[in-house]
Design a protein around this motif. Sequence first.
Motif, mmCIF file in Angstrom:
data_model
loop_
_atom_site.group_PDB
_atom_site.id
_atom_site.type_symbol
_atom_site.label_atom_id
_atom_site.label_comp_id
_atom_site.label_asym_id
_atom_site.label_seq_id
_atom_site.Cartn_x
_atom_site.Cartn_y
_atom_site.Cartn_z
ATOM 1 N N PHE A 179 71.207 -10.980 39.657
ATOM 2 C CA PHE A 179 70.541 -11.439 38.431
ATOM 3 C C PHE A 179 69.067 -11.064 38.459
ATOM 4 O O PHE A 179 68.465 -10.862 39.516
ATOM 5 C CB PHE A 179 70.709 -12.948 38.221
ATOM 6 N N VAL A 180 68.516 -10.947 37.257
ATOM 7 C CA VAL A 180 67.102 -10.631 37.092
ATOM 8 C C VAL A 180 66.426 -11.810 36.398
ATOM 9 O O VAL A 180 66.986 -12.430 35.494
ATOM 10 C CB VAL A 180 66.915 -9.322 36.292
ATOM 11 N N ASP A 181 65.233 -12.151 36.873
ATOM 12 C CA ASP A 181 64.453 -13.273 36.338
ATOM 13 C C ASP A 181 63.117 -12.707 35.868
ATOM 14 O O ASP A 181 62.328 -12.206 36.675
ATOM 15 C CB ASP A 181 64.242 -14.318 37.432
ATOM 16 N N VAL A 182 62.875 -12.771 34.550
ATOM 17 C CA VAL A 182 61.699 -12.136 33.949
ATOM 18 C C VAL A 182 60.905 -13.168 33.159
ATOM 19 O O VAL A 182 61.486 -14.007 32.467
ATOM 20 C CB VAL A 182 62.113 -10.977 33.012
ATOM 21 N N LYS A 183 59.581 -13.107 33.253
ATOM 22 C CA LYS A 183 58.743 -14.008 32.460
ATOM 23 C C LYS A 183 57.405 -13.337 32.161
ATOM 24 O O LYS A 183 56.946 -12.460 32.900
ATOM 25 C CB LYS A 183 58.510 -15.328 33.186
ATOM 26 N N ILE A 184 56.821 -13.747 31.055
ATOM 27 C CA ILE A 184 55.472 -13.299 30.694
ATOM 28 C C ILE A 184 54.480 -14.291 31.268
ATOM 29 O O ILE A 184 54.669 -15.511 31.159
ATOM 30 C CB ILE A 184 55.327 -13.172 29.171
ATOM 31 N N SER A 185 53.440 -13.792 31.902
ATOM 32 C CA SER A 185 52.465 -14.656 32.573
ATOM 33 C C SER A 185 51.794 -15.603 31.583
ATOM 34 O O SER A 185 51.823 -15.390 30.367
ATOM 35 C CB SER A 185 51.406 -13.806 33.279
ATOM 36 N N ASP A 186 51.164 -16.659 32.116
ATOM 37 C CA ASP A 186 50.540 -17.670 31.265
ATOM 38 C C ASP A 186 49.466 -17.092 30.350
ATOM 39 O O ASP A 186 49.305 -17.540 29.212
ATOM 40 C CB ASP A 186 49.941 -18.775 32.134
ATOM 41 N N ASP A 187 48.737 -16.083 30.840
ATOM 42 C CA ASP A 187 47.699 -15.486 29.997
ATOM 43 C C ASP A 187 48.254 -14.416 29.065
ATOM 44 O O ASP A 187 47.512 -13.836 28.255
ATOM 45 C CB ASP A 187 46.576 -14.894 30.847
ATOM 46 N N GLY A 188 49.553 -14.109 29.177
ATOM 47 C CA GLY A 188 50.203 -13.175 28.271
ATOM 48 C C GLY A 188 49.976 -11.709 28.575
ATOM 49 O O GLY A 188 50.487 -10.840 27.873
ATOM 50 N N GLN A 189 49.228 -11.407 29.643
ATOM 51 C CA GLN A 189 48.865 -10.019 29.916
ATOM 52 C C GLN A 189 49.921 -9.251 30.710
ATOM 53 O O GLN A 189 50.038 -8.037 30.585
ATOM 54 C CB GLN A 189 47.536 -9.975 30.681
ATOM 55 N N ASP A 190 50.699 -9.948 31.534
ATOM 56 C CA ASP A 190 51.621 -9.279 32.447
ATOM 57 C C ASP A 190 53.048 -9.775 32.265
ATOM 58 O O ASP A 190 53.298 -10.888 31.780
ATOM 59 C CB ASP A 190 51.200 -9.520 33.901
ATOM 60 N N PHE A 199 63.640 -7.677 25.905
ATOM 61 C CA PHE A 199 64.898 -7.954 26.614
ATOM 62 C C PHE A 199 65.546 -6.669 27.091
ATOM 63 O O PHE A 199 66.002 -6.563 28.238
ATOM 64 C CB PHE A 199 65.854 -8.722 25.705
ATOM 65 N N SER A 200 65.589 -5.675 26.227
ATOM 66 C CA SER A 200 66.257 -4.419 26.572
ATOM 67 C C SER A 200 65.542 -3.696 27.704
ATOM 68 O O SER A 200 66.171 -3.278 28.682
ATOM 69 C CB SER A 200 66.330 -3.520 25.332
ATOM 70 N N GLU A 201 64.221 -3.544 27.599
ATOM 71 C CA GLU A 201 63.480 -2.729 28.558
ATOM 72 C C GLU A 201 63.237 -3.435 29.885
ATOM 73 O O GLU A 201 63.317 -2.809 30.947
ATOM 74 C CB GLU A 201 62.134 -2.311 27.947
ATOM 75 N N PHE A 202 62.924 -4.723 29.847
ATOM 76 C CA PHE A 202 62.490 -5.408 31.059
ATOM 77 C C PHE A 202 63.550 -6.307 31.677
ATOM 78 O O PHE A 202 63.362 -6.770 32.803
ATOM 79 C CB PHE A 202 61.230 -6.226 30.777
ATOM 80 N N CYS A 203 64.640 -6.576 30.957
ATOM 81 C CA CYS A 203 65.701 -7.436 31.499
ATOM 82 C C CYS A 203 66.995 -6.647 31.702
ATOM 83 O O CYS A 203 67.430 -6.440 32.838
ATOM 84 C CB CYS A 203 65.946 -8.629 30.569
ATOM 85 N N LEU A 204 67.577 -6.177 30.604
ATOM 86 C CA LEU A 204 68.872 -5.509 30.688
ATOM 87 C C LEU A 204 68.790 -4.210 31.478
ATOM 88 O O LEU A 204 69.595 -3.964 32.392
ATOM 89 C CB LEU A 204 69.412 -5.250 29.283
#
Length: 782
Positions: A262-273, A404-409
Amino acid sequence: MSKRPYHFNVSSGLKTVLGSELITDDEVAVFELVKNSFDARAKHVEIFFGNNTIVIADDGSGMSLDDLKHKWLFVAYSAKRDATPDRDFRQEIAQRHYAGSKGIGRFSSDRLGRLTTLQTRASDELDGPIHEITVDWGLFDENHKKLFQNIDVQHTHRAQFDLPKELRKIRHGTVITITDTRKVWDRQGILTLKSALAKLINPFGSSVDGFSISIVAPAELEADDAEKEEWTTKDDQLPPNSTVNGEVGNFVFNTLKEKTTFVDVKISDDGQDIESELTDRGELIYRIRERNPYDLLRRSGFKCQVYFLNTSAKLTFARRMGVPSVQFGSVFLFRNGFRVFPIGEEGDDWFRMDRRKQQGYARFLGTRDVIGRIEVSGASFQEPSSRNTGLIENEATEQLRACFSEFCLKRLERYVVPVTFVDSEDKNTEDISRLMTDPGRARVAAVVAKLVDHDGAELLEYSKRLIRILSERSEQFESSLASFRAIAEHTKDSRLFNQIEEAEKKFERLRRAEESARKQADQERAAKEAAEARASHAEEVAQRATLDLHEERKRNVFLASMANLDTETIVNLHHQITIYAVNIQHQIQNFLARTSAEKSTTVAQALETMESISLLNLKILGIAKFATKANFRLESEAIQGDLGEYIRQYVEEVAQLFLQEPVTLLVEHDGKGFVQSFKPIDISVVIDNLVANAKKARATEVRFVITHPARHTIHVLVHDNGRGFDKRITDLDRVFEKGFTTTDGSGLGLFHVKQVLGEMKGTIEARKTNSQGAEFLIRIAK
């Protein structure tokens, strides 16, 4: 000319438009009422099913009389649009956004039944009365010419909440009682609702958002007990939603984390990364950080978990959940902590996965292959009033799909396809044992190296167990060095750099030793072949005259008894023995040369040299056995043949005859097979070591069961009736570690077995059995 204002009149028929005609699904109607409990900051909701009655009770903030008159009874008004959460609310563990904001969810009760009674008390008015409102939805349908606001709604007070005795007592919150229900809620209907609610709140555990739901249906208790008894008889875990009564939840995901990728992806709190982690069956493969290119997602709280379900994981899912994964759904979308329906349902392709998979079935993942969850929040993502058509399309939703497509799937695909798909046996494996082989490690390293081979990705962490230097004897050794070097350069990992340099030196020493050994053996072989050419030719002519084509082919590949060896066979066997013997001599000389100038030699250095010499010596011993029982041509190390049939003949015709103790070797064969390339000497190393271990454990019988569960897959189950594994060994995988032993042995036998099988795209697993003895399962894929 004077102007006179006019106003809209609202027909009582608006109730039907906002209620039963807008919300056309009973499950969605329940969803809307549960959403209201969630927005009221409830920690727990109970849904009661009685005779023509549904009760939904929560322990939320409740409502005052002013709230009832100016908010709940104010059609299409939503306090959630205007509300500014207070400080305490911000400090809640769930830190929820509002799940609804249309002001029409209250009309869902019209879909469920004719009469609705609402009881409520605000959490800051515990000393005050409980307000009760009764709405007869049938009155709104008697005459649609009657104005909506002229239909009476009855209000009264009470001191305590009127609840079914089976429900827990509450001091504040809201209780909605729906009577004269429009459908009969039988067992199957409630079970279907329970499964749907499981996907509604949080398929990854209610602890994530601090919100839970329970079902209470007294009429189904007896049937629930029977279901529990049946699963107890099966000696398996009861699926969480196979009984009506109890908490709603999908507890299977904690198990899946250890059994699939499984892959776990999130956008950082400041939204930059964007930060991504990929985990394969409990092992963190990598963690990376990249720049976030999606401006509309920077403050969205984007989080995503997507699981790839291989065959083993799908079986686990179906067993634990009581429903196949494809029927459960795929990737669910949660807005403000609550599910957006019907995204993720079976047949829904909102993320366009199946449309893409049609372009490359074996290269892409579709809705049947993955299951997961995406979380977003904020005003950019809105649901239409119909509540069952996903999100309103806009630029933010397109960025959501793209992310979702580029960074998760695709992240998941770029690991699963080159690492898992190429190994047909891996899909049936619940652990990373097949990745712990040299071919497996090489595939993982190649994926990580490719991932970081551009300036945009920062590699923060990677698996030290999998991404480490391969054995110098591995076929993948040279090609894998480029991957390891790329990872070392990107991470500035001096430890990995040193390992690469040392491995290259060792490889060069081995290469020179092998080259010298082969050169010497070739010279001796050429001399013998020249001297015995005529005898060899005469022997071949005699064989062709006495054997038909079928027998000749079999004799040239497999094992058969021989009274006399032909000259060519002797030459070939001598050639191989010379190669291994000279290689041993060179390794001893290299070891002595390296250590003579040093004051001391480490145990690791000595063990490494002895391990390499031990393996070569095992191959020489194997050839010694072939010298009396083999008539296949060892012109090269590998041959083409039916591996299962070869193992059968080796056990019966060779290994059995060289046993000193009275041990019986038995073989069971399913009669299937396929042709593949393998090294006969390697098979002797595997079988001889397993038999030797059984003898040490005082076994009198060793049984080999050969099966072919798939077209190009062979399994060999090896079971003996000896003393079994030492009870002090808690992790059986340790028996394959170099130097590990509980006897007076070297601890190299099973290490060699695992190493040899790894080079054959195979694995071996040690198993504890209920019966006496030890058991090993060998899996080899073509």
